[in-house]
Motif scaffolding. Structure first.
Motif, PDB file in Angstrom:
ATOM      1  N   ALA A 378       0.850  -1.192   0.000  1.00 16.87           N
ATOM      2  CA  ALA A 378       0.000   0.000   0.000  1.00 16.87           C
ATOM      3  C   ALA A 378       0.881   1.236   0.000  1.00 16.87           C
ATOM      4  N   ALA A 381      -1.080   6.658  -2.161  1.00 13.49           N
ATOM      5  CA  ALA A 381      -2.059   6.891  -3.215  1.00 13.49           C
ATOM      6  C   ALA A 381      -3.018   5.719  -3.403  1.00 13.49           C
ATOM      7  N   GLN A 382      -2.538   4.497  -3.228  1.00 19.57           N
ATOM      8  CA  GLN A 382      -3.386   3.358  -3.537  1.00 19.57           C
ATOM      9  C   GLN A 382      -2.867   2.081  -2.876  1.00 19.57           C
ATOM     10  N   ALA A 383      -3.765   1.106  -2.772  1.00 19.79           N
ATOM     11  CA  ALA A 383      -3.375  -0.237  -2.368  1.00 19.79           C
ATOM     12  C   ALA A 383      -3.170  -1.061  -3.624  1.00 19.79           C
ATOM     13  N   ASP A 384      -2.333  -2.080  -3.531  1.00 20.64           N
ATOM     14  CA  ASP A 384      -2.012  -2.942  -4.671  1.00 20.64           C
ATOM     15  C   ASP A 384      -1.592  -2.143  -5.906  1.00 20.64           C
ATOM     16  N   PRO A 385      -0.523  -1.348  -5.810  1.00 25.79           N
ATOM     17  CA  PRO A 385      -0.111  -0.522  -6.946  1.00 25.79           C
ATOM     18  C   PRO A 385       0.602  -1.292  -8.051  1.00 25.79           C
TER      19      PRO A 385
END
Length: 549
Positions: A378, A381-385
């Motif tokens: 994580a 900006a995001q999870a799973d990038p």
């Protein structure tokens, strides 16, 4: 009955194997069947003292042959066990005992079981509340009643590193223990009828207690467990025990392999060490230095050790023990990534050995998550990038704890979706392998670049006069000034020129990392460490940040 207890009191007793313990020169065997029988009697004594479902029992003892039956007895009574942290040789005993008492108070410990060499401190604990139970007392002959345990019942309150200073305990349930044990077996941990597990690791640490006492006890492996003092007195005792018992599985933090490398360099090749039986030599519990592990493999190779036996691993108490194992039989896998992209761009971009390739950082790959365990990254900006994006690692699975106990009470360990935020910074490769860069709270930000302490510490350790494992790096800042890099190094005695060592460390760090540090020299043992040997970065910063360089 929980699946863990069903395994412990059933199939584990059918292998005919047991626990070897005692002084390294005079190890004796106690079968798991004998340990289980002794545990039933100990459960009877605990029952007479009021220990029952949901009770909390703490223990201080050095001999694994004392710890194993007591642990079983506690679980037979439906209670939870905490192994209090033992003092290091450099510890202030007053501070250590005060820290233990704070843990006892935080957990609401009702009974404290003491064995040698801790019987002498019984009075110092008794006056603070818990009932003291001595292992040298008469435990009677009446077995206790077996209390039915559910999967969610807590079996172990595992103290986290540094818990004696600011107590926090991970609640490990019966279900957690069973899930992680099954996953490690599936990760090629071994076959109980064939494999021999060897350890000197402290039983107050999850790798020692869960990995090398609870796991072999639950599955019926032959386990050879000695006190950490045996390693401290003579690190080569570890190799002698492996040789004598034809050990196939062992584990240690990175620093122990470094110590062995240096000791073996002074040993003749015809010395009586045979490491050819090892097929699973796990390295974990702290950042893995690939250069140090390569040095160990070269030194141990003279005595039959195969580099393919090295298993790099990722684990933590919150996962009961193991999160991922590197593939068995493949040895240590290292990739080189672009240092600038890692520090400034948050991506782990592989580089080649070409002459015009950018400067690289070696990263050890820690394998794919074990069965039943999920890992994701994580970022802000995001999870799973996606693969090779650096961020905080999150874990989820049946072996992951649900909560902690702290001085403020119960604290949830996972979010609403079951994910635990590890605090570790790393990435996943395209094929799902885990790679660790450092701890988020320890990252040093200089001129917009993320500097990982482990990288600096490895470079500084290469300077002559600096003790291996005796380096800490952290960032400091004053009002209105940018953060600066500070390095504290332990040096030996004698006629060493401290100013020259400081200059040499500063030059080497600048050449390799690109940042000029302030360097402070200190004597051996000055840098604070956890009982398992890891650097306490936060405490070190508090101690040394205000010191004039």
């Amino acid at each position: 009955m929980s699946e863990f207890m069903s395994q412990l009191l059933g199939p584990a007793l059918e292998t005919g194997r047991g626990l070897w313990s005692g002084p390294s020169t005079d190890l004796t065997e106690t079968s798991w069947t004998e340990i289980s029988a002794r545990a039933a009697i100990m459960a009877g004594r605990l029952q007479s003292l009021g220990v029952g479902h949901g009770s909390r029992v703490a223990m201080l003892a050095l001999d694994p042959a004392d710890v194993a039956p007591l642990a079983q007895a506690v679980w037979m009574r439906g209670a939870a066990l905490t192994m209090l942290q033992q003092p290091t040789p450099q510890a202030d005993l007053g501070e250590w005992q005060a820290g233990c008492r704070s843990v006892v108070a935080m957990l609401g410990i009702e009974h404290l079981v003491l064995g040698e060499p801790f019987l002498a401190v019984a009075d110092g604990f008794a006056e603070h509340g818990p009932t003291i139970v001595r292992l040298d007392d008469d435990w009677g002959t009446t077995p206790g009643d077996l209390v039915d345990c559910a999967e969610e019942d807590i079996a172990v309150y595992q103290l986290t590193s540094g818990s004696t200073g600011s107590p926090k305990a991970v609640a490990i349930s019966h279900g957690n223990l069973h899930a992680n044990g099954i996953a490690m077996r599936g990760g090629s941990l071994g076959t109980p009828e064939v494999d021999v597990m060897v350890s000197w690791l402290p039983l107050s640490h999850d790798m020692g207690m869960i990995g090398f006492l609870v796991t072999p006890m639950a599955f019926g492996f032959k386990a050879v467990c000695v006190s950490p003092l045996e390693f401290l007195r003579s690190p080569l005792n570890w190799l002698r025990i492996i040789t004598d018992h034809r050990g196939t599985i062992t584990a240690a933090p990175n620093f122990a392999y470094s110590i062995i490398q240096r000791r073996l360099a002074r040993v003749e090749q015809n010395a009586h060490y045979d490491l050819s039986t090892l097929r699973f030599a796990l390295c974990g519990a702290e950042p893995i230095d690939p250069a140090a592990m390569r040095g160990f493999c070269a030194a141990a190779g003279r005595f039959g050790f195969s580099p393919n036996a090295v298993v790099a691993a990722y684990g933590m108490a919150e996962a009961t023990l193991a999160v991922s194992f590197a593939g068995l039989g493949g040895g240590m896998t290292v990739e080189v990534v672009d240092s600038e992209q890692l520090a400034g761009g948050g991506r782990a971009v592989p580089v080649t050995a070409a002459d015009d390739a950018p400067a690289g950082r070696e990263v050890v790959l820690l394998g794919r998550p074990l069965s039943g365990m999920e890992v994701r990254v994580a970022t802000g900006a995001q999870a799973d990038p996606g693969p090779r994006v650096v961020g905080e690692l999150l874990i989820r699975g049946a072996a992951v704890t649900s909560h902690y106990l702290t001085t403020e009470g119960r604290l949830d360990a996972v979010d609403g979706d079951g994910w635990l935020h590890t605090g570790d910074v790393g990435y996943l490769t395209e094929d799902g392998q885990v790679a660790i860069c450092g701890r988020s709270k320890n990252v040093i930000i200089v001129s917009g670049r993320n500097i990982y302490p482990a990288d600096v510490e490895r470079v500084a350790e290469l300077v002559d006069g600096v003790r291996r494992g005796g380096v800490v790096a952290f960032g400091t800042s004053a009002a209105g000034r940018p953060e600066e890099l500070r390095v504290v190094v332990e040096v030996g005695g004698g006629d060493l020129d401290h100013r020259e060592i400081q200059r040499a460390v500063a030059r080497r760090v600048f050449d390799r990392i690109g940042v000029s540090p302030k360097v402070l020299t200190r004597p051996r043992g000055a840098i604070p460490k956890t009982p398992s040997g890891k650097i306490r970065h936060v405490e070190a910063k508090a101690v040394f940040a205000g010191v004039t360089v």
